[in-house]
Design an enzyme around this catalytic site. Sequence first.
Site, PDB file in Angstrom:
ATOM      1  N   SER A 119       8.756   2.206   6.384  1.00  0.00           N
ATOM      2  CA  SER A 119       7.582   2.340   6.414  1.00  0.00           C
ATOM      3  C   SER A 119       7.214   3.620   6.776  1.00  0.00           C
ATOM      4  O   SER A 119       7.598   4.489   7.467  1.00  0.00           O
ATOM      5  CB  SER A 119       7.252   1.399   7.289  1.00  0.00           C
ATOM      6  N   GLY A 178      -8.596 -10.441   3.155  1.00  0.00           N
ATOM      7  CA  GLY A 178      -7.294 -10.846   2.861  1.00  0.00           C
ATOM      8  C   GLY A 178      -6.334 -10.836   3.969  1.00  0.00           C
ATOM      9  O   GLY A 178      -6.798 -10.668   5.363  1.00  0.00           O
ATOM     10  N   CYS A 228       0.837  -1.163  -0.004  1.00  0.00           N
ATOM     11  CA  CYS A 228       0.080  -0.124  -0.024  1.00  0.00           C
ATOM     12  C   CYS A 228       0.862   1.448  -0.050  1.00  0.00           C
ATOM     13  O   CYS A 228       0.035   2.399  -0.039  1.00  0.00           O
ATOM     14  CB  CYS A 228      -0.940  -0.167   1.101  1.00  0.00           C
TER      15      CYS A 228
END
Length: 411
Positions: A92, A174, A47
Amino acid sequence: MLLCLTASHRTHDFATLEQLTGGTGPELVETLLAGDGIAGNIVLSTCNRFEIYLDADSSALDAVQRCRGPLRLLRGEEAARHLFAVTAGLESVVIGEPEIAGQVRRALNHGERTGSATPLLQRVFSDALATRRAVRESTGLGAARPSLIRLALDLASHRITDWTGVKVLLVGTGRYATACLEALRDRGVSAITVWSPSGRGQEFCARHGLHAVSGHAVAAAASLSDVIVCCTTSPELVITPELFAGTCPVTAHSAAQCPVGHPGTDERHRVVIDLGLPRNVDPLVSEVAGIELLDLEAIKLHAPLQHLAVADDAEALVRRAAAAHAEDAGPIGPAVAALRAHVSDALEAELARVRRRYDADSADKAEAALRHFAGVLLHGPSVRARELASSGRRDEFLDGLHAVFGIERPA
């Protein structure tokens, strides 16, 4: 040589990342692989990033430069250092978040299953995962389980004071939906309804003791929810303003309690969290009365600063580990590749035996465990080989390979 083409939240806007994950990225991969000099590839798409790792010879470098599009190009040790930092969670949005290591492992497993992961790529990805474990053990980075969903829930807490009474619609089933479910339950949320746009909600709900909705029931569930969390991999927008256009269904709630604002009633504020890339929620949803949208861009703006001392220690470990990949094309590289090929041949033979003896599900689990074990087993000798080579003791490693495994000296 090792090449990395990368775009992430640190270097590109989310609109560019959305385009890459939504179609232009896979097209770019096809273009690259159509050229000469590319031996293998592994794609890491999350993402917050889209990255292509390539095992390429020098003849392919100019072509890669020409068709790399908006992606940055890294090579050799710099590419390895980047992958190691990504895997450790240093790149991140939320420093140290644990989900990225699983995403890197799945990218490697996919490359191994499809045959696109060459020994060089297997080596650098395995070493990155091993370094991530060393970073966590040495610094504690990632041990507290920070993540995007947990940060998003923190941000939503200015609207929600008591999570135990909150109604949540979870969109997606998911792996990331499981992480979202865990984060919600950690806050005491119990009223969770699931919608799977792909229609796979029943199995997920049965596994986690939840209720699934579909069809016309989705709008009703959305209207009754205080929080909607979207983490589906659907390339389409699944939450749009139209979902909130109708009136609330007749329930035990009074009009003043209706989540959708109506003239003459008190609006109840709610939060829509969009963790999808491509985005799952139409940005126009933020214009619906009473709705606050937290998407990846908004979450990034509020990401906490990492603990500087811990991050510095982690980055030092990453730099030292990545230095072993400075000269993958150098004199010790073929010897390490020969060792990995030797282990790979033994592994494939064992996997063939496993698939003959066990059912598909058991065989898949055994394959994942065996591939992980092989990567862990090879990490130490790979690093040691480069240490010996850098100190002028390459022949010791080559003699050891021949004595222990019967591997002849590479040409």
